[in-house]
Design a protein around this motif. Structure first.
Motif, mmCIF file in Angstrom:
data_model
loop_
_atom_site.group_PDB
_atom_site.id
_atom_site.type_symbol
_atom_site.label_atom_id
_atom_site.label_comp_id
_atom_site.label_asym_id
_atom_site.label_seq_id
_atom_site.Cartn_x
_atom_site.Cartn_y
_atom_site.Cartn_z
ATOM 1 N N TYR A 76 -52.926 25.750 40.415
ATOM 2 C CA TYR A 76 -51.885 25.061 39.638
ATOM 3 C C TYR A 76 -52.367 24.663 38.247
ATOM 4 N N ASP A 77 -53.567 25.064 37.901
ATOM 5 C CA ASP A 77 -54.122 24.843 36.562
ATOM 6 C C ASP A 77 -53.713 26.043 35.706
ATOM 7 N N GLU A 78 -53.226 25.814 34.490
ATOM 8 C CA GLU A 78 -52.779 26.933 33.653
ATOM 9 C C GLU A 78 -53.909 27.904 33.319
ATOM 10 N N ASN A 79 -55.153 27.472 33.394
ATOM 11 C CA ASN A 79 -56.274 28.382 33.135
ATOM 12 C C ASN A 79 -56.468 29.399 34.248
ATOM 13 N N TYR A 80 -55.880 29.146 35.387
ATOM 14 C CA TYR A 80 -55.969 30.050 36.530
ATOM 15 C C TYR A 80 -55.488 31.457 36.152
ATOM 16 N N VAL A 81 -54.391 31.534 35.431
ATOM 17 C CA VAL A 81 -53.837 32.842 35.054
ATOM 18 C C VAL A 81 -54.791 33.588 34.121
ATOM 19 N N TYR A 82 -55.422 32.879 33.187
ATOM 20 C CA TYR A 82 -56.373 33.525 32.288
ATOM 21 C C TYR A 82 -57.560 34.079 33.069
ATOM 22 N N ASP A 83 -57.955 33.353 34.112
ATOM 23 C CA ASP A 83 -59.084 33.768 34.936
ATOM 24 C C ASP A 83 -58.784 35.083 35.649
ATOM 25 N N PHE A 84 -57.666 35.168 36.372
ATOM 26 C CA PHE A 84 -57.429 36.399 37.126
ATOM 27 C C PHE A 84 -57.001 37.560 36.240
#
Length: 85
Positions: free
Chosen positions: A6-14
């Motif tokens: 649920y952290d917006e950085n999650y999308v950048y990671d994957f």
């Protein structure tokens, strides 16, 4: 670093991991992808290694074209185990 889903950085990671995966499938180095996409090697490295690098939808589109994949392939979320609250 692992991000909460649920952290917006999650999308950048994957997305960064997907870029790395498809680049390696081509047998390319970061430098080769950078040259083919007209981005710097450092920019590609930052995306793949999640070094607080943000990027635009246009960037993803360009990378998908260079990698000869669908844009949606870069946005494919990894399997997530059910979270029990």
């Amino acid at each position: 670093m692992k991000f909460d889903r649920y952290d917006e950085n999650y999308v950048y990671d994957f997305v960064g991991k997907n870029i790395r995966k498809y680049r390696k499938k081509k047998g390319w180095t970061q430098k080769q992808l950078a040259e083919k996409s007209t981005y710097s090697k450092q920019f590609i490295s930052n995306i793949e290694n999640n070094v607080h690098q943000t990027f635009s939808l246009g960037t993803l589109w360009r990378l998908s074209q260079v990698l000869e994949i669908k844009l949606s392939d870069l946005c494919e979320e990894p399997e997530v185990q059910k979270i029990i609250h």
